[in-house]
Write a protein that holds these residues in place. Structure first.
Motif, PDB file in Angstrom:
ATOM      1  N   LEU A 133      -4.360  -6.547  13.881  1.00 22.26           N
ATOM      2  CA  LEU A 133      -3.128  -7.317  14.044  1.00 22.26           C
ATOM      3  C   LEU A 133      -3.458  -8.774  14.366  1.00 22.26           C
ATOM      4  CD1 LEU A 133      -1.003  -4.761  16.112  1.00 22.26           C
ATOM      5  CD2 LEU A 133      -0.896  -5.231  13.660  1.00 22.26           C
ATOM      6  N   SER A 189       0.731   1.290  17.693  1.00 21.49           N
ATOM      7  CA  SER A 189       1.400   0.035  17.365  1.00 21.49           C
ATOM      8  C   SER A 189       2.344   0.196  16.182  1.00 21.49           C
ATOM      9  CB  SER A 189       0.353  -1.047  17.045  1.00 21.49           C
ATOM     10  OG  SER A 189      -0.464  -1.304  18.150  1.00 21.49           O
ATOM     11  N   VAL A 190       2.010   1.111  15.277  1.00 23.35           N
ATOM     12  CA  VAL A 190       2.805   1.337  14.076  1.00 23.35           C
ATOM     13  C   VAL A 190       3.380   2.749  14.124  1.00 23.35           C
ATOM     14  CG1 VAL A 190       2.836   1.369  11.556  1.00 23.35           C
ATOM     15  CG2 VAL A 190       1.308  -0.208  12.771  1.00 23.35           C
ATOM     16  N   VAL A 246       6.636  -1.885  13.888  1.00 20.88           N
ATOM     17  CA  VAL A 246       5.335  -2.349  14.356  1.00 20.88           C
ATOM     18  C   VAL A 246       5.557  -3.099  15.667  1.00 20.88           C
ATOM     19  CG1 VAL A 246       3.259  -3.655  13.801  1.00 20.88           C
ATOM     20  CG2 VAL A 246       4.583  -2.591  11.957  1.00 20.88           C
ATOM     21  N   PHE A 247       5.096  -2.506  16.759  1.00 24.16           N
ATOM     22  CA  PHE A 247       5.266  -3.092  18.092  1.00 24.16           C
ATOM     23  C   PHE A 247       3.884  -3.344  18.691  1.00 24.16           C
ATOM     24  CE2 PHE A 247       9.523  -1.947  17.415  1.00 24.16           C
ATOM     25  CZ  PHE A 247      10.343  -2.446  18.429  1.00 24.16           C
ATOM     26  N   PRO A 248       3.371  -4.578  18.608  1.00 23.68           N
ATOM     27  CA  PRO A 248       2.020  -4.872  19.114  1.00 23.68           C
ATOM     28  C   PRO A 248       1.832  -4.528  20.591  1.00 23.68           C
ATOM     29  CG  PRO A 248       2.811  -6.674  17.755  1.00 23.68           C
ATOM     30  CD  PRO A 248       3.980  -5.755  17.962  1.00 23.68           C
ATOM     31  N   GLY A 249       2.895  -4.621  21.375  1.00 20.50           N
ATOM     32  CA  GLY A 249       2.782  -4.342  22.800  1.00 20.50           C
ATOM     33  C   GLY A 249       2.607  -2.875  23.138  1.00 20.50           C
ATOM     34  N   ASN A 250       2.698  -2.004  22.154  1.00 17.45           N
ATOM     35  CA  ASN A 250       2.582  -0.579  22.432  1.00 17.45           C
ATOM     36  C   ASN A 250       1.195  -0.166  22.903  1.00 17.45           C
ATOM     37  OD1 ASN A 250       5.210  -0.060  21.880  1.00 17.45           O
ATOM     38  ND2 ASN A 250       4.869   1.040  19.971  1.00 17.45           N
ATOM     39  N   ALA A 251       0.191  -0.941  22.550  1.00 22.47           N
ATOM     40  CA  ALA A 251      -1.167  -0.596  22.980  1.00 22.47           C
ATOM     41  C   ALA A 251      -1.249  -0.491  24.499  1.00 22.47           C
ATOM     42  CB  ALA A 251      -2.159  -1.625  22.453  1.00 22.47           C
ATOM     43  N   ALA A 269       7.918  -7.865  17.508  1.00 24.16           N
ATOM     44  CA  ALA A 269       7.836  -6.621  16.740  1.00 24.16           C
ATOM     45  C   ALA A 269       8.364  -6.860  15.335  1.00 24.16           C
ATOM     46  CB  ALA A 269       8.631  -5.525  17.431  1.00 24.16           C
ATOM     47  N   GLY A 300      -8.611   0.909  15.206  1.00 28.90           N
ATOM     48  CA  GLY A 300      -7.313   1.504  15.470  1.00 28.90           C
ATOM     49  C   GLY A 300      -7.081   2.767  14.662  1.00 28.90           C
TER      50      GLY A 300
END
Length: 316
Positions: free
Chosen positions: A199, A81-82, A70-75, A47, A135
């Motif tokens: 991303l 993600s943001v 920004v957490f890419p794993g949020n998807a 992140a 996105g």
């Protein structure tokens, strides 16, 4: 102190006004420190934590700070993600005035800044716009570019086609016809303006696909380890940035080929400050390929937050 949610942000903003406000801010006396950029290791993808301050230099005006995660794993969690928060304060006293939905501010201002760059750099008759990525930013970019260029055809590509189809259906309800592209190469070859908001850590858009006169508008790859375009795209194009110092530090599309010795820092001809203030006189040749790289700037947030506060009746 007021709390302004996404509905309040949407009610206050439109692209013509926001694009003009950002252009005005670029010409104003605003202090813009280099943003704090911190990596946070996570098992589902590292992140990023960003702290972005800006303030009017003289007396009066606003002081603003946006905090972005920004957490890419949020998807996988069905979360954006943001995510962010913008704190707006009085520029003379530091008194807090409003806490504004920073995620929504980011979507509006990022698209508006890219549209400003397209107005300054892209062909005046650019009619086909390709959006790479479906996105949260994508619908804002599609609307924003239609505010500055005579876009009659919008293409959309996403690595998960179902997400592109979903967005296309939503935009059709607004009267915007969007064609979902199955093949990215073919879509890039047809486009006058190519926007990327992903991303990705590996190139998606290849320079050999770009037609003469195309304009690249890349806002993903906001760290040096990320990449949306290949070396040939950078080597073929005339290069521009939103904020030169930030892009040279964090914009992977430019940082990586510079580090590899393929291009020099001097290849970046101007940033949005230079273009807005007229200190760089841009002249486009018909076949020029232009490449605008954005990593974001607190000056865009401050301009957007000031418009939102005005609509809410909040004075500096």
């Amino acid at each position: 102190m007021r709390v302004i949610d996404r509905k309040g942000v949407d009610a206050a903003l439109d692209f013509p006004a926001l694009i003009a406000a950002i252009e005005d801010a670029l010409c104003a006396e605003i202090t813009l420190p280099v943003r704090h950029h911190h990596a946070i290791p996570r098992a589902d993808g590292d992140a990023t934590h960003l702290i972005m301050p800006a303030w009017h230099t003289g007396s009066g005006g606003f002081l603003g700070v946006k905090i972005v995660n920004v957490f890419p794993g949020n998807a996988a969690r069905s979360l954006p993600s943001v995510m962010g928060t913008h704190v707006l304060m009085n520029g003379d006293t530091g008194a807090p005035l409003a806490v504004i939905d920073g995620t929504r501010i980011t979507l509006w201002r990022t698209a508006a800044a890219s549209a400003l760059a397209a107005r300054l750099l892209a062909k005046p008759d650019a009619a086909t716009h390709l959006m790479v990525g479906a996105g949260a930013l994508a619908p804002f970019f599609i609307r924003a570019h239609r505010a500055v260029r005579p876009i009659t055809r919008t293409l959309l590509w996403n690595k998960t086609p179902a997400n592109a189809e979903k967005l296309a259906a939503a935009l059709s309800a607004e009267g915007i016809v969007v064609e979902v592209a199955d093949d990215l190469e073919s879509a890039v070859r047809e486009a006058d303006i190519i926007s990327t908001a992903t991303l990705s850590t590996t190139p998606l858009v290849h320079g050999v696909w770009l037609k003469p006169g195309a304009h690249l508008d890349c806002v993903g790859a906001f760290s040096a380890s990320m990449r949306e375009t290949d070396d040939e795209a950078v080597q073929r194009a005339r290069l521009f940035a939103d904020v030169r110092a930030s892009v040279l530090k964090e914009g992977g599309d430019f940082v990586q080929p510079i580090r590899a010795g393929l291009i020099s820092e001097a290849r970046i001809e101007a940033d949005l400050f230079d273009l807005a203030r007229g200190s760089f006189a841009f002249t486009r040749q018909a076949d020029d390929i232009t490449f605008y790289k954005s990593t974001g700037s607190a000056i865009f947030d401050l301009a957007a937050a000031a418009l939102v506060s005005k609509a809410a009746g909040i004075a500096a």
